[in-house]
Motif scaffolding. Sequence first.
Motif, PDB file in Angstrom:
ATOM      1  N   CYS A   1       2.801  11.262  -0.843  1.00 44.96           N
ATOM      2  CA  CYS A   1       1.498  11.441  -1.472  1.00 44.96           C
ATOM      3  C   CYS A   1       1.605  11.216  -2.971  1.00 44.96           C
ATOM      4  O   CYS A   1       2.602  11.578  -3.607  1.00 44.96           O
ATOM      5  CB  CYS A   1       0.949  12.837  -1.184  1.00 44.96           C
ATOM      6  SG  CYS A   1       0.528  13.110   0.551  1.00 44.96           S
ATOM      7  N   ARG A   2       0.566  10.646  -3.526  1.00 42.90           N
ATOM      8  CA  ARG A   2       0.491  10.434  -4.965  1.00 42.90           C
ATOM      9  C   ARG A   2      -0.910  10.793  -5.421  1.00 42.90           C
ATOM     10  O   ARG A   2      -1.891  10.211  -4.953  1.00 42.90           O
ATOM     11  CB  ARG A   2       0.823   8.979  -5.311  1.00 42.90           C
ATOM     12  CG  ARG A   2       0.766   8.678  -6.803  1.00 42.90           C
ATOM     13  CD  ARG A   2       1.343   7.305  -7.099  1.00 42.90           C
ATOM     14  NE  ARG A   2       2.773   7.275  -6.803  1.00 42.90           N
ATOM     15  CZ  ARG A   2       3.523   6.186  -6.905  1.00 42.90           C
ATOM     16  NH1 ARG A   2       2.987   5.043  -7.276  1.00 42.90           N
ATOM     17  NH2 ARG A   2       4.817   6.227  -6.616  1.00 42.90           N
TER      18      ARG A   2
ATOM     19  N   CYS B   1      -4.848  12.939  -3.350  1.00 46.54           N
ATOM     20  CA  CYS B   1      -3.979  11.845  -2.924  1.00 46.54           C
ATOM     21  C   CYS B   1      -4.825  10.642  -2.526  1.00 46.54           C
ATOM     22  O   CYS B   1      -5.773  10.777  -1.744  1.00 46.54           O
ATOM     23  CB  CYS B   1      -3.109  12.292  -1.749  1.00 46.54           C
ATOM     24  SG  CYS B   1      -2.154  10.939  -1.021  1.00 46.54           S
TER      25      CYS B   1
ATOM     26  N   ASP C   1       8.057   3.558  -5.080  1.00 41.73           N
ATOM     27  CA  ASP C   1       6.915   3.701  -4.171  1.00 41.73           C
ATOM     28  C   ASP C   1       7.000   5.018  -3.406  1.00 41.73           C
ATOM     29  O   ASP C   1       8.066   5.384  -2.909  1.00 41.73           O
ATOM     30  CB  ASP C   1       6.880   2.541  -3.159  1.00 41.73           C
ATOM     31  CG  ASP C   1       6.574   1.210  -3.805  1.00 41.73           C
ATOM     32  OD1 ASP C   1       5.756   1.178  -4.757  1.00 41.73           O
ATOM     33  OD2 ASP C   1       7.138   0.196  -3.357  1.00 41.73           O
ATOM     34  N   ALA C   2       5.859   5.675  -3.272  1.00 43.81           N
ATOM     35  CA  ALA C   2       5.816   6.922  -2.494  1.00 43.81           C
ATOM     36  C   ALA C   2       5.558   6.600  -1.031  1.00 43.81           C
ATOM     37  O   ALA C   2       4.604   7.076  -0.424  1.00 43.81           O
ATOM     38  CB  ALA C   2       4.734   7.838  -3.042  1.00 43.81           C
TER      39      ALA C   2
ATOM     40  N   ALA D   1       1.952   3.402  -0.195  1.00 46.30           N
ATOM     41  CA  ALA D   1       1.968   3.065  -1.621  1.00 46.30           C
ATOM     42  C   ALA D   1       2.486   1.650  -1.845  1.00 46.30           C
ATOM     43  O   ALA D   1       1.966   0.906  -2.681  1.00 46.30           O
ATOM     44  CB  ALA D   1       2.823   4.077  -2.379  1.00 46.30           C
TER      45      ALA D   1
END
Length: 256
Positions: free
Chosen positions: A4-5, A12, A137-138, A142
Amino acid sequence: MGACRLDAGGICGGCLRSSTEIAQWPRLGDAARRQMMDTVLAGRTRDRYRFLGALQERHALRAVLHPLQRPPAGHGWNRSELDDLLPPSPLAEAAVLVGLVPRAGAGTQVLLTLRTDTLRQHGGQVSFPGGRIEPADAGALAAALRESHEEIALDARQVAPLGYLDPFLTSSGFRVTPVVAAVDPDYVPRPDPGEVADVFEVPLDYLMAAEHLRQVHIHYAGRPRSVLEYDWPGRRIWGATAAILYNLRRRLEEGA
């Protein structure tokens, strides 16, 4: 969850949960999770991705895809075909975006690219936007969003992720996770000329019809093999791209 970002609003961009909701998720029971998905997350999805409502297949897709909260594990559904071709070292992780564009009057279209002839791997082939998952990258989602922005200038705000298909292995040593998503029909592609020669769309109904997909039998690396292939005017859609579309069709047909 490591995938999650959070955006500027603390939500997110993939699963649309807040940091508190992400932390609470593992402790929730199935009923509580379903309640959150059907109320809170459904409302956020409608607000953020208004174009998603025009995708007629959205409910059927969500029912058969791996959920965004649980990216698929496993070696790849085509492993047996490639056992003798894969390198001894661990496979590189990659992700692609299976973008579905709801077009008024034309139905759902699948977003595809034609790679430039000069690329070292799969040059001149039809593919989905995507590429290697980088350390920054998550996760697969992503990476698919980043690569789509780099290759065709597709903004993440114009992509509504729905879920994952099964991982697919390539003879070049990649384990590919396909991300299925709705794409805003107002997007304007601007292909990177170093990677993408063209951006085009093919009706989903055409690609989901069994009669339009064929097996081509070849002899490669010492034994007979089969390659999946579609014919589309002016384009040959084959290999990994055709196989990923086949996986989508089978999941929709089988309902699991």
